[in-house]
Every structure is written in C-alpha cells, then in structure tokens.
Design a protein around this motif. Sequence first.
Motif, PDB file in Angstrom:
ATOM      1  N   ASP A   1       0.836  -1.201   0.000  1.00  0.00           N
ATOM      2  CA  ASP A   1       0.000   0.000   0.000  1.00  0.00           C
ATOM      3  C   ASP A   1       0.876   1.258   0.000  1.00  0.00           C
ATOM      4  OD1 ASP A   1      -2.213   1.716   0.275  1.00  0.00           O
ATOM      5  OD2 ASP A   1      -2.020   1.683   2.465  1.00  0.00           O
ATOM      6  N   ILE A   2       1.956   1.220   0.807  1.00  0.00           N
ATOM      7  CA  ILE A   2       2.870   2.376   0.868  1.00  0.00           C
ATOM      8  C   ILE A   2       3.451   2.626  -0.525  1.00  0.00           C
ATOM      9  CG2 ILE A   2       5.108   3.167   1.737  1.00  0.00           C
ATOM     10  CD1 ILE A   2       4.450   1.776   4.381  1.00  0.00           C
TER      11      ILE A   2
ATOM     12  N   THR B   1       0.884   3.921  -3.075  1.00  0.00           N
ATOM     13  CA  THR B   1       0.509   5.315  -2.785  1.00  0.00           C
ATOM     14  C   THR B   1       1.652   6.261  -3.139  1.00  0.00           C
ATOM     15  OG1 THR B   1      -0.787   4.452  -0.951  1.00  0.00           O
ATOM     16  CG2 THR B   1      -0.460   6.820  -1.001  1.00  0.00           C
ATOM     17  N   LEU B   2       2.878   5.859  -2.790  1.00  0.00           N
ATOM     18  CA  LEU B   2       4.024   6.721  -3.106  1.00  0.00           C
ATOM     19  C   LEU B   2       4.179   6.860  -4.626  1.00  0.00           C
ATOM     20  CD1 LEU B   2       6.752   5.611  -0.507  1.00  0.00           C
ATOM     21  CD2 LEU B   2       5.220   7.557  -0.376  1.00  0.00           C
TER      22      LEU B   2
ATOM     23  N   THR C   1       1.513   9.300  -6.013  1.00  0.00           N
ATOM     24  CA  THR C   1       1.726  10.709  -5.710  1.00  0.00           C
ATOM     25  C   THR C   1       3.029  11.217  -6.342  1.00  0.00           C
ATOM     26  OG1 THR C   1       2.526   9.934  -3.571  1.00  0.00           O
ATOM     27  CG2 THR C   1       0.336  10.875  -3.625  1.00  0.00           C
TER      28      THR C   1
ATOM     29  N   PRO D   1      12.006  15.733   9.154  1.00  0.00           N
ATOM     30  CA  PRO D   1      10.680  15.096   9.161  1.00  0.00           C
ATOM     31  C   PRO D   1      10.713  13.653   8.654  1.00  0.00           C
ATOM     32  CG  PRO D   1      10.569  17.254   8.130  1.00  0.00           C
ATOM     33  CD  PRO D   1      12.010  16.974   8.391  1.00  0.00           C
TER      34      PRO D   1
ATOM     35  N   LEU E   1      11.352  11.264  11.374  1.00  0.00           N
ATOM     36  CA  LEU E   1      10.304  11.103  12.383  1.00  0.00           C
ATOM     37  C   LEU E   1       9.089  10.364  11.849  1.00  0.00           C
ATOM     38  CD1 LEU E   1      10.333  14.368  14.494  1.00  0.00           C
ATOM     39  CD2 LEU E   1      11.415  12.174  14.916  1.00  0.00           C
TER      40      LEU E   1
ATOM     41  N   PRO F   1       7.360   6.767  10.520  1.00  0.00           N
ATOM     42  CA  PRO F   1       7.643   5.350  10.780  1.00  0.00           C
ATOM     43  C   PRO F   1       7.916   4.563   9.496  1.00  0.00           C
ATOM     44  CG  PRO F   1       5.303   5.780  10.983  1.00  0.00           C
ATOM     45  CD  PRO F   1       5.945   7.094  10.705  1.00  0.00           C
ATOM     46  N   LEU F   2       8.808   5.099   8.673  1.00  0.00           N
ATOM     47  CA  LEU F   2       9.162   4.429   7.420  1.00  0.00           C
ATOM     48  C   LEU F   2      10.589   4.826   7.075  1.00  0.00           C
ATOM     49  CD1 LEU F   2       8.001   2.844   4.885  1.00  0.00           C
ATOM     50  CD2 LEU F   2       7.787   5.069   3.818  1.00  0.00           C
TER      51      LEU F   2
ATOM     52  N   ARG G   1       9.284   2.392  15.572  1.00  0.00           N
ATOM     53  CA  ARG G   1       8.077   2.710  14.803  1.00  0.00           C
ATOM     54  C   ARG G   1       6.863   2.898  15.693  1.00  0.00           C
ATOM     55  NH1 ARG G   1       9.101  -1.203   9.790  1.00  0.00           N
ATOM     56  NH2 ARG G   1      10.896  -0.044   9.097  1.00  0.00           N
TER      57      ARG G   1
ATOM     58  N   LEU H   1       7.061   6.378  16.982  1.00  0.00           N
ATOM     59  CA  LEU H   1       6.832   7.431  15.982  1.00  0.00           C
ATOM     60  C   LEU H   1       5.359   7.504  15.565  1.00  0.00           C
ATOM     61  CD1 LEU H   1      10.024   6.964  13.771  1.00  0.00           C
ATOM     62  CD2 LEU H   1       9.638   8.640  15.572  1.00  0.00           C
TER      63      LEU H   1
ATOM     64  N   GLN I   1       6.074  19.980   5.658  1.00  0.00           N
ATOM     65  CA  GLN I   1       6.122  18.550   5.350  1.00  0.00           C
ATOM     66  C   GLN I   1       5.287  18.214   4.127  1.00  0.00           C
ATOM     67  OE1 GLN I   1       5.818  15.611   8.473  1.00  0.00           O
ATOM     68  NE2 GLN I   1       5.835  17.245   9.981  1.00  0.00           N
TER      69      GLN I   1
ATOM     70  N   ASP J   1      -3.435  14.607  -1.535  1.00  0.00           N
ATOM     71  CA  ASP J   1      -2.451  13.603  -1.944  1.00  0.00           C
ATOM     72  C   ASP J   1      -1.357  13.448  -0.882  1.00  0.00           C
ATOM     73  OD1 ASP J   1      -3.745  12.960  -4.223  1.00  0.00           O
ATOM     74  OD2 ASP J   1      -2.440  14.072  -5.583  1.00  0.00           O
TER      75      ASP J   1
ATOM     76  N   GLU K   1      -2.785  11.425   1.766  1.00  0.00           N
ATOM     77  CA  GLU K   1      -2.808  10.018   1.353  1.00  0.00           C
ATOM     78  C   GLU K   1      -1.470   9.341   1.653  1.00  0.00           C
ATOM     79  OE1 GLU K   1      -5.944   8.164   0.628  1.00  0.00           O
ATOM     80  OE2 GLU K   1      -4.291   7.242  -0.485  1.00  0.00           O
ATOM     81  N   ARG K   2      -0.392  10.062   1.379  1.00  0.00           N
ATOM     82  CA  ARG K   2       0.936   9.499   1.653  1.00  0.00           C
ATOM     83  C   ARG K   2       1.082   9.203   3.142  1.00  0.00           C
ATOM     84  NH1 ARG K   2       4.946  10.553  -2.562  1.00  0.00           N
ATOM     85  NH2 ARG K   2       6.654  10.617  -1.100  1.00  0.00           N
ATOM     86  N   ASN K   3       0.632  10.147   3.968  1.00  0.00           N
ATOM     87  CA  ASN K   3       0.723   9.908   5.411  1.00  0.00           C
ATOM     88  C   ASN K   3      -0.160   8.731   5.832  1.00  0.00           C
ATOM     89  OD1 ASN K   3       2.498  11.961   5.656  1.00  0.00           O
ATOM     90  ND2 ASN K   3       1.357  13.096   7.205  1.00  0.00           N
ATOM     91  N   ARG K   4      -1.330   8.611   5.189  1.00  0.00           N
ATOM     92  CA  ARG K   4      -2.200   7.473   5.513  1.00  0.00           C
ATOM     93  C   ARG K   4      -1.441   6.163   5.302  1.00  0.00           C
ATOM     94  NH1 ARG K   4      -4.039   3.637   3.089  1.00  0.00           N
ATOM     95  NH2 ARG K   4      -3.578   4.423   1.006  1.00  0.00           N
ATOM     96  N   ALA K   5      -0.758   6.065   4.143  1.00  0.00           N
ATOM     97  CA  ALA K   5      -0.044   4.832   3.836  1.00  0.00           C
ATOM     98  C   ALA K   5       1.155   4.648   4.776  1.00  0.00           C
ATOM     99  CB  ALA K   5       0.405   4.852   2.383  1.00  0.00           C
ATOM    100  N   ILE K   6       1.931   5.733   4.953  1.00  0.00           N
ATOM    101  CA  ILE K   6       3.154   5.633   5.762  1.00  0.00           C
ATOM    102  C   ILE K   6       2.842   5.285   7.221  1.00  0.00           C
ATOM    103  CG2 ILE K   6       5.058   7.020   6.714  1.00  0.00           C
ATOM    104  CD1 ILE K   6       5.191   8.367   3.900  1.00  0.00           C
ATOM    105  N   TYR K   7       1.771   5.882   7.747  1.00  0.00           N
ATOM    106  CA  TYR K   7       1.399   5.591   9.143  1.00  0.00           C
ATOM    107  C   TYR K   7       0.474   4.382   9.254  1.00  0.00           C
ATOM    108  CZ  TYR K   7       3.630   9.808  10.868  1.00  0.00           C
ATOM    109  OH  TYR K   7       4.559  10.743  11.218  1.00  0.00           O
ATOM    110  N   ARG K   8       0.218   3.763   8.115  1.00  0.00           N
ATOM    111  CA  ARG K   8      -0.635   2.569   8.064  1.00  0.00           C
ATOM    112  C   ARG K   8      -1.959   2.781   8.787  1.00  0.00           C
ATOM    113  NH1 ARG K   8       3.472  -2.498   7.611  1.00  0.00           N
ATOM    114  NH2 ARG K   8       5.015  -1.359   6.453  1.00  0.00           N
TER     115      ARG K   8
ATOM    116  N   ARG L   1      -8.305   2.568   6.332  1.00  0.00           N
ATOM    117  CA  ARG L   1      -8.961   3.528   5.435  1.00  0.00           C
ATOM    118  C   ARG L   1     -10.205   4.198   6.020  1.00  0.00           C
ATOM    119  NH1 ARG L   1      -7.037   3.904   0.139  1.00  0.00           N
ATOM    120  NH2 ARG L   1      -5.521   2.274  -0.287  1.00  0.00           N
TER     121      ARG L   1
END
Lengths: 267, 325
Positions: free
Chosen positions: A6-7, A10-11, A14, A96, A99, A101-102, B96, B99, B111, B120, B123-130, B133
């Motif tokens: 998913d990451i 999405t990346l 975008t 940033p 900080l 989690p990836l 993790r 964070l 950021q 958008d 959306e990236r933060n949604r994916a990165i922070y899992r 939905r």
Amino acid sequence: MTGLFDIYTTLFRTDLAVQFQYRAAMVIWLIGRVIEALVFLSVWTAVAESQGGQVGGFSAGDFAAYYIIMMMMGHLTFTWFMYEFEFRVRSGSFSPLLLQPLHPIHRDIAMNISYKLLTLVVMLPTMFLMVGLFDPTFNTPTWAVWAAVPVVLLAFLMRFFVEWALALVALWTTRTEAANQVYFAALLFFSGQMAPLALMPEWVQSLSALLPFRWMLAFPTELLLGRLEPEEVLQGLAAQVIWLGLAWGMMGLVWSRGVRRYSAVGS
Amino acid sequence: MSAVPAIAVRDLSKTYEVPVREGGLAAALKSLVHRQTRQVEAVKEINFEVAPGEIVGFLGPNGAGKTTTLKMLSGLLYPSGGQCRVLGFEPFKRQRDYLRQITLVMGNRNQLIWDIPVLDSFERNRAIYRIERTAYQRTVDELTELLDLGPLLDKPVRNLSLGERMKCEVAAALLHKPQILFLDEPTIGLDVTMQRRIRSFLAEYNQRYGATVLLTSHYMADVEALCKRVVVIHHGQLLFDGQLSELVQRFSPHKTIVVELENEGSDLSVYGEVVDGVDGRVSLRVPKAETAQVTGRLLSEQAVLDLTVEDPPIEDVIEQVFAGV
C-alpha cells in the motif's frame, strides 16, 4: 507486507503526480542524456571511419549500438540522491523523514522507479528513432536478452545502494560536491561510458573489474550487444551480487552512523 | 501529577560542539591547520514531567533551548546527558511504535509536498502511518470540519496562503491521531484570526483525544489560551515550572490599576507610574504590596468613574523573568 505494498502504490501514485508538474524540466534532462549519447556516438563513429571502418573490433554500427544501449542503461540505473541529500540536510527537510515510521529509502526507491517508468514513455521512442537514424549493429542472442533481465535489475539495485550510501556523506558535511565529482568522474571512466572498456588500456580493464562501475553500465550493455560468452555473464552476475551485498552492508553501516551523527549535532 | 507521566525528563542535557573561527582570511587559513571548537550547552540538566492529556507551554527567549529540547523529546536529537522518556519510550531510538504515537510540528518547516494537492500528501501519510482507510476517512472529515479545510484539500500546496498551509500542515501531522504533540511555534507568521483558529482547534483536539501537548510559542495569547501550566527555560536552564497564574504572581512585582476619572487630565503620578493614558482611562503601575492602599487613596481622593486592578500583560511578566536572570 500488504502495508508495504500500500505504501509503495501510494508513493508511486503521488510521485507520478509530482513529476507531471515538472514536465519541462524532465524533458530537458532527457535531452541532456540523449545529447551525451549522441556526442560519444558521433566521436567514436568518426574515429572508426577515419581508421578504415573499425577501431579495436568496433565498427561504426557497433558504436551506434553500444551508445544507444549505454544511454538506456544510464537512464535505467541513474539516481540523483547524491545531490538530493545535501539539499535535504541543508534545508532541514531530512528531519521530518526521520520522524516518520518508514525508512526514507522506501520513498526514494518509489520516487526513482516512478520517474523511470514515466520517462520511459519518452526514452523508448527516442531509442527507436536513434536505431532508425544510426543503423546500429546488434548481434544479440535470445538468451542474452533474457539474461539481461536480472543483470539490469541488479545493475539498478547495486548502483542505487552504492549512490544512496555515498549520498549519506551529507550527514557529516553538507559540502558534498567535491566527493560527488570524484565519483562521477570515476563512473564516466570505468563504466565504459567514455569509451568501451575493450578499447581502454589493459590496466583500466583490470581495475574496472575490481570497481563497481563496470557492473553498473558496461556489463549490461556488452551483454545486450551480444559481446559476452555465457560464462562471462555468470562471472558478471556474481560480481554484481557481491557488489550489491557490499553496497547493502555499507549502506546499513553508513546509515546508522550517519543518523547517529546527525542526531548528535542536529540541523 | 499522574502516576505515569506521558513525558518524563531527568537531568536532560545537550551540548553542541561548534567550530570557532574569527573573520578574515588569516583566520580561515589557521582553521585549516588547527580547527578550534567550543562546547555550547544548549540544555543543562533540566527536569520536568507532563501528565497524559496536559497542555504545557514551553517558554523562553530565542536560543533558550526550547527547540533543542523538543527535538530530543521527539527523537531527532540524541541527548548528551540525562534521560527522557515519552510514553515509556526512549525517543532517540525512534521505534516505529513510538513514531506512530507522536508528532512534531515546526511552524517554519513544511512537510506537505509543494506540487500536489493537499489530499495527496494526506494520502501518503495514511499509507506511511498505516492508517486503516475508514478511520482515515473519518479523521480527514473531522479535521476538515474543525479546521475548515474543505476548499483547500484539492489545491496544490504552493497555491495556499501561509495560514491555509499551516492549517493543512497541522492536519497532516494529526492524521494518525498522535497521543503526543510537540508543537514548535505552530502559529508563527499567522494573522490573529488564523492564530485563534489554530488555538481553538488544538484545545478541541486535546479535549477530544486526551492528547498531551508540549507547545512553544512567542505569542503569549497562544500560551494564555491553551496552557494552564508553563515551563520556562533560559540559557538552557529551567527557571520556572508551574501554573501560569503562579508565574505572574511570582515574577511580577507590580499590578496595573486602570482608572477612569470624572475630570480628565488630573495628574495621577503621585499614586504610581503612569504607563498609559487613553480616552480618559489612565493605567498606573504600582508595587503589588501597595495596590490596596493606592486603590483606597484613589477612591477617596479622586472622583472615580471606574477602577479595575489587573495583572500586567504576560509578555511583561516574561520579560521580567528573563531580565532578572
């Protein structure tokens, strides 16, 4: 795993949107890459013709094929992180990333691949146009085309990790241009970009076998030109795997030390 | 203070090594051979705790060590000494799980991705922070309502005004519903209306999710509106930790008497220091201990229409605190 998938999707999505915003800049970059190939191609073709049609076993058609493939290899494997990291550290945009989690490398892989996919839309027609214009000679056996799949992938990965690790020098000093220059000069010379390694002096050829650059560019190019025997390909694959392992290990080490240093001195 | 603090800081210190060099070519050449450095103690053995759900204002002049402390607490900087624990984690390990529960908003850093619509970047933060939905969509809806983001979400970030961008930055930083908010000058450069909006939003967020907030700001209005408790540092040392009202009590030796007289123009300087006089209302600064006596005299000796006794503005108190060091 689904989270990582998913990451990445999405990346990708975008990043593509971001790159669409820089269409003009992207086209200029691509023109630069094509011009570079054209310059080497023209010079070496002229040399071949002045020498009665051949230089060191390369005909004008061989040079055309060599530089067209080299251009594509350069495009598929290149990264820009050695410049990007300096900017990140100087501008504070690195903090940033730390900080979240990836691991930041995931963002960079996604960005790099999305750029490549998008620009292939332009690079592939350009390649076919050059094939039409310069009449290159290809003697590529089918097995070599298949073998090129892992070879190009490994070339991309080892170059990515080597350059990402070197980019981390920016965590110690934000004056990285000098180090970058040395790296790119070595790359130009030992990767077969400036001239096919077969035309280089013996010592350059021996040294290039020990350095990573040849395995990033010259090796996949020579493979796709049909200039390598199967055992040479196996040796090359082994060299790529060793370099990938070394680059991976170096990257891990430099990352943990670099971040520790960065968190000691701040930004 | 609750039994398990959300943030616990013990003897926390940070020393930077900075190169020292005089100006000029000779000094530049000398530094090539002999590089001199000096130690700068940005934070010196500070101690404090923050309870879960508390909002604490972290005050100090520029260079006091506020941002350094926030960076250590968020995990960006490795402490030189002492320790800090946030939600039981050692921040500098940047695990993790840690964070995912914190956020650091720096008013002067962005950021969001400049070129693409705000949504958008979300959306990236949604994916990165899992973020799951449906939960993500609910949070985006809530934040959109609270911060009035509706018209901004599909605009590229570069087309937003500073205030609009800041609202979106704050929202992006909160999508994963962090339990700990480190806010470094979140309202810097914003107009009064936007400052108020961010402020009321932060209060609402704190109420709704019970989040712990550590906030630095040079706008005392932020601090007064949000923080009952303040921690004051100066030159890296902790000067005060307590209720905001107590800070005023302790550090302001004066009160302000605002008086309105029937006959404008009377000279009131015999009662105290006249600090302001607008539209017949005169502000007098008097020593705290004499407030009652001066008020009595004013009422008996002058034809007073209105009289109030006020604490001095918090900015003045803070100035007093730093002036006394």
